[in-house]
Motif scaffolding. Structure first.
Motif, PDB file in Angstrom:
ATOM      1  N   VAL A 191       0.820  -1.214   0.000  1.00 35.99           N
ATOM      2  CA  VAL A 191       0.000   0.000   0.000  1.00 35.99           C
ATOM      3  C   VAL A 191       0.855   1.267   0.000  1.00 35.99           C
ATOM      4  N   THR A 192       1.976   1.228   0.717  1.00 37.54           N
ATOM      5  CA  THR A 192       2.835   2.423   0.747  1.00 37.54           C
ATOM      6  C   THR A 192       3.317   2.748  -0.661  1.00 37.54           C
ATOM      7  N   GLU A 193       3.736   1.720  -1.390  1.00 36.26           N
ATOM      8  CA  GLU A 193       4.219   1.940  -2.754  1.00 36.26           C
ATOM      9  C   GLU A 193       3.082   2.436  -3.642  1.00 36.26           C
ATOM     10  N   ALA A 194       1.899   1.901  -3.403  1.00 37.06           N
ATOM     11  CA  ALA A 194       0.742   2.335  -4.197  1.00 37.06           C
ATOM     12  C   ALA A 194       0.481   3.824  -3.970  1.00 37.06           C
ATOM     13  N   TRP A 195       0.566   4.255  -2.702  1.00 40.10           N
ATOM     14  CA  TRP A 195       0.387   5.679  -2.391  1.00 40.10           C
ATOM     15  C   TRP A 195       1.431   6.515  -3.122  1.00 40.10           C
ATOM     16  N   GLU A 196       2.656   5.988  -3.134  1.00 36.21           N
ATOM     17  CA  GLU A 196       3.751   6.713  -3.792  1.00 36.21           C
ATOM     18  C   GLU A 196       3.428   6.947  -5.265  1.00 36.21           C
ATOM     19  N   VAL A 197       2.991   5.875  -5.935  1.00 36.34           N
ATOM     20  CA  VAL A 197       2.646   5.996  -7.361  1.00 36.34           C
ATOM     21  C   VAL A 197       1.506   7.003  -7.532  1.00 36.34           C
ATOM     22  N   LEU A 198       0.540   6.897  -6.624  1.00 36.03           N
ATOM     23  CA  LEU A 198      -0.598   7.828  -6.695  1.00 36.03           C
ATOM     24  C   LEU A 198      -0.143   9.278  -6.578  1.00 36.03           C
ATOM     25  N   GLU A 199       0.676   9.511  -5.564  1.00 38.81           N
ATOM     26  CA  GLU A 199       1.130  10.879  -5.311  1.00 38.81           C
ATOM     27  C   GLU A 199       1.983  11.394  -6.461  1.00 38.81           C
ATOM     28  N   ASP A 200       2.849  10.512  -6.958  1.00 47.14           N
ATOM     29  CA  ASP A 200       3.800  10.946  -7.965  1.00 47.14           C
ATOM     30  C   ASP A 200       3.197  11.015  -9.360  1.00 47.14           C
ATOM     31  N   GLU A 201       2.429   9.999  -9.722  1.00 49.71           N
ATOM     32  CA  GLU A 201       1.977   9.925 -11.107  1.00 49.71           C
ATOM     33  C   GLU A 201       0.550  10.422 -11.315  1.00 49.71           C
ATOM     34  N   LEU A 202      -0.260  10.333 -10.264  1.00 47.49           N
ATOM     35  CA  LEU A 202      -1.655  10.752 -10.446  1.00 47.49           C
ATOM     36  C   LEU A 202      -1.999  11.902  -9.513  1.00 47.49           C
ATOM     37  N   SER A 203      -1.018  12.743  -9.262  1.00 45.07           N
ATOM     38  CA  SER A 203      -1.264  13.831  -8.318  1.00 45.07           C
ATOM     39  C   SER A 203      -2.297  14.788  -8.897  1.00 45.07           C
ATOM     40  N   LEU A 204      -2.904  15.532  -8.019  1.00 47.84           N
ATOM     41  CA  LEU A 204      -3.927  16.478  -8.469  1.00 47.84           C
ATOM     42  C   LEU A 204      -3.284  17.536  -9.361  1.00 47.84           C
TER      43      LEU A 204
END
Ligand SMILES: Nc1nc2c(ncn2[C@@H]2O[C@H](COP(=O)(O)OP(=O)(O)OP(=O)(O)O)[C@@H](O)[C@H]2O)c(=O)[nH]1
Ligand SMILES: [Mg+2]
Length: 584
Positions: A191-204
């Protein structure tokens, strides 16, 4: 033949000398194949599946190729090692392999859970092949491979592909692919890595990057927007969709893993996205959020909590249950309401099953003394006779006839108290229905269905009695958390409604009690209203009249919700306030 003889005959068959020989031959052939494929053997037996075998690392070529030499056919030109695959279609990866073949090989390896092939492709794609290979498309290949590796639970290969893609192919990262990676990582508990991808690649979107003017309709303005702005706008929309779904899958993972604290934090992030999702004009079908799944996951956590799973967590712990809401489904409901409503029956069914476990008729009160003890919050439904109070109570609790309804006005003659979520006293009583009381649970509350005012056939004395009781009730009932004032969406407020608003303005303590105006029977304003496309509406005339009356009676601050008991319009929105009674 009985089961025992059947098992015996099977056993003796597998012990047959011919069968033993066959197995040996198969094992030998597999062994020789492994020997032949030395590199992959080394690769697979390594503790870190991504460690490069020494013989290969030494044979790597310098992959710095001048951009002018990019092979436009997308084939690899400087690969020294041949990678043998199990695939019949793409038997090897070498200098002549095309990007299309790599995709096919990845798909096959994922479908057949072929870790050997995944590892070979990863090696080929990440370590050896020159940068011109699949130029502009390499990021997609890497993300496909990452997803395949995650499908096989191989985190090291996936991580390597994700990193390579983020560092060297950033410009071609697609939100769709990032979101697939997030889902894969979440499924593998990373989940931590998933958050990272979210923050980095799908950031607002960056501030000011795209101007979501909620007042401008997309169609009208589209002609005036230059192409670049339109493209960016669509890109942001896509990014938002995938981000929302990515967070959704993280919430779901935490809920189904029974990690409520983490799930609550993630669901709150989802809720905060609501505003921009609405501003971007995204529709429920575009978003396609897994609300039902989230509600069911939250309900599952809630039932675990009731079973005492987390009772041993100390009060001092940051994960202490005392910091949790009275029901895990409420935060999911909050996020649902923040997003555009999809009015989905199955989701509401799941929501209601979790929020309304039991309903019991408690008493019919005619004065304050007759009301049950104020040991929990309560919400009252008031309004003109026949406006649809009892029908709304039934719709909200997903019960057919909890409160009696009738075409004839004046059906409800007393303050009817219904207890929601009482704990039953005996197990036996649950099976025999809802007609027995119990003790208060964490999310218990009362629903009070009031008699309708303004009905001519009710004697004047009786009406006066109800009116006096209502005043006293507003002023003195301490646990009254929400007052829903129902008004017919076809006719708007009557004079009597105005007087009720006045009483509310004078008697209700707005800090303690929330007052909500509900427009009922909105389906009657629409010909052939149906729950999906045309659930109901209100005319501008009625709307303006309502706002005027509210303002004149000092309750202009109150929220207004449009509902229909027939098409079930507005049910999630009303629950947003109903929950205030439960959360005491
Ligand atoms: N089409 C439509 N009919 C509704 C809706 N809500 C209620 N009705 C109908 O309106 C009638 C009155 O509904 P009730 O729920 O009994 O109204 P009430 O406000 O409880 O009435 P009293 O108990 O007399 O105060 C019934 O025939 C319902 O079927 C709605 O949203 N749409
Ligand atoms: Mg009624």
């Amino acid at each position: 033949m009985n089961i025992h003889t059947c098992k015996r005959s099977q056993k003796s068959k597998s012990d047959h000398p011919e069968a033993v020989l066959k197995r040996q031959r198969l094992a030998n052939s597999q062994q020789s194949r492994r020997k032949h494929n030395f590199a992959s053997r080394q690769y697979l037996t390594s503790t870190d599946p991504y460690t490069i075998p020494i013989d290969r690392a030494n044979t790597q070529l310098n992959t710095n190729i001048h951009p002018n030499n990019i092979n436009l056919q997308g084939t690899a030109t400087t690969i020294p090692t041949v990678h043998e695959l199990h695939s019949e279609n793409v038997k090897r990866l070498d200098a002549n392999t095309t990007a299309d073949e790599v995709v096919r090989a990845i798909k096959r390896a994922q479908n057949l859970h072929d870790l050997h092939d995944v590892a070979e492709i990863a090696h080929f794609l990440v370590e050896e092949v020159d940068p011109s290979f699949a130029y502009g498309y390499r990021g997609s290949l890497l993300s496909r491979l990452a997803v395949a590796a995650l499908h096989l639970n191989n985190i090291p290969i996936a991580t390597r592909c994700i990193t390579e893609r983020r560092i060297h192919h950033r410009s071609s990262m697609l939100p769709l692919e990032s979101s697939a990676i997030v889902r894969g990582l979440t499924r593998c508990h990373c989940v931590t890595e998933a958050w990272e991808v979210l923050e980095d690649e799908l950031s607002l979107p960056l501030h000011g990057w795209v101007d979501f003017d909620s007042t401008a309709t997309f169609n009208e303005d589209q002609q005036h927007l230059d192409e670049e702005a339109t493209r960016r706008r669509l890109e942001v929309k896509e990014r938002l969709i995938h981000r929302a779904r990515g967070i959704g899958s993280i919430v779901s993972r935490h809920l189904y893993q029974e990690e409520p604290t983490a799930a609550l934090a993630a669901v709150d992030k989802l809720r905060t996205m609501g505003q921009i999702v609405n501003e971007a004009g995204l529709t429920p079908s575009e978003l396609d959020m897994p609300w039902e799944k989230l509600v069911r996951g939250a309900a599952m956590c809630e039932s675990q909590r009731r079973n005492g799973v987390w009772d041993s967590i100390p009060e001092t712990s940051p994960e202490s249950p005392s910091t949790w809401p009275c029901n895990f489904v409420y935060p999911v409901l909050d996020a649902m309401i923040a997003f555009p409503s999809d009015n989905n029956d199955r989701t509401f069914e799941a929501l209601c099953n979790a929020l309304v476990r039991r309903t019991v008729f408690v008493t019919g009160a005619v004065d304050l003394k007759g009301c049950p003890s104020p040991d929990r919050g309560e919400c009252a439904f008031i309004g003109r006779s026949n406006v649809g109070k009892s029908s709304l109570v039934n719709m909200l609790t997903n019960r057919k006839s909890l409160a009696f309804t009738s075409k004839t006005p004046g059906k409800t003659q007393q303050f009817n108290y219904f207890a929601v979520n009482d704990k039953p006293e005996l197990e036996r009583q649950i099976r025999y229905g809802d007609d027995v009381g119990g003790s208060k649970d964490r999310d218990s509350f009362y629903i009070v269905d009031l008699p309708g005012f303004g009905f001519a056939k009710v004697p004047q004395k009786q009406r006066q009695q109800w009116s006096d009781f209502m005043e006293e009730y507003f002023a003195k009932r301490k646990n009254l958390k929400v007052v829903f004032h129902l008004i017919d969406a076809r006719h708007g407020p009557t004079e009597e409604d105005g007087r009720i608003m006045q009483k509310v303005g004078n008697l209700l303590d707005s800090n303690k009690t929330t007052y909500v105006v509900i427009l009922t029977k909105a389906d009657k304003n629409v010909k052939g209203a149906d729950s999906e496309k045309n659930p109901g509406k209100v005319s501008n005339k009625v709307w303006e009249k309502l706002l005027e009356t509210m303002k004149a009676n000092k309750v202009g601050y109150a929220p207004i919700v449009l509902t229909s008991a027939n098409t079930r319009l507005g049910r999630d929105e009303v629950w947003k306030y109903l929950r205030l009674a439960a959360e005491v």
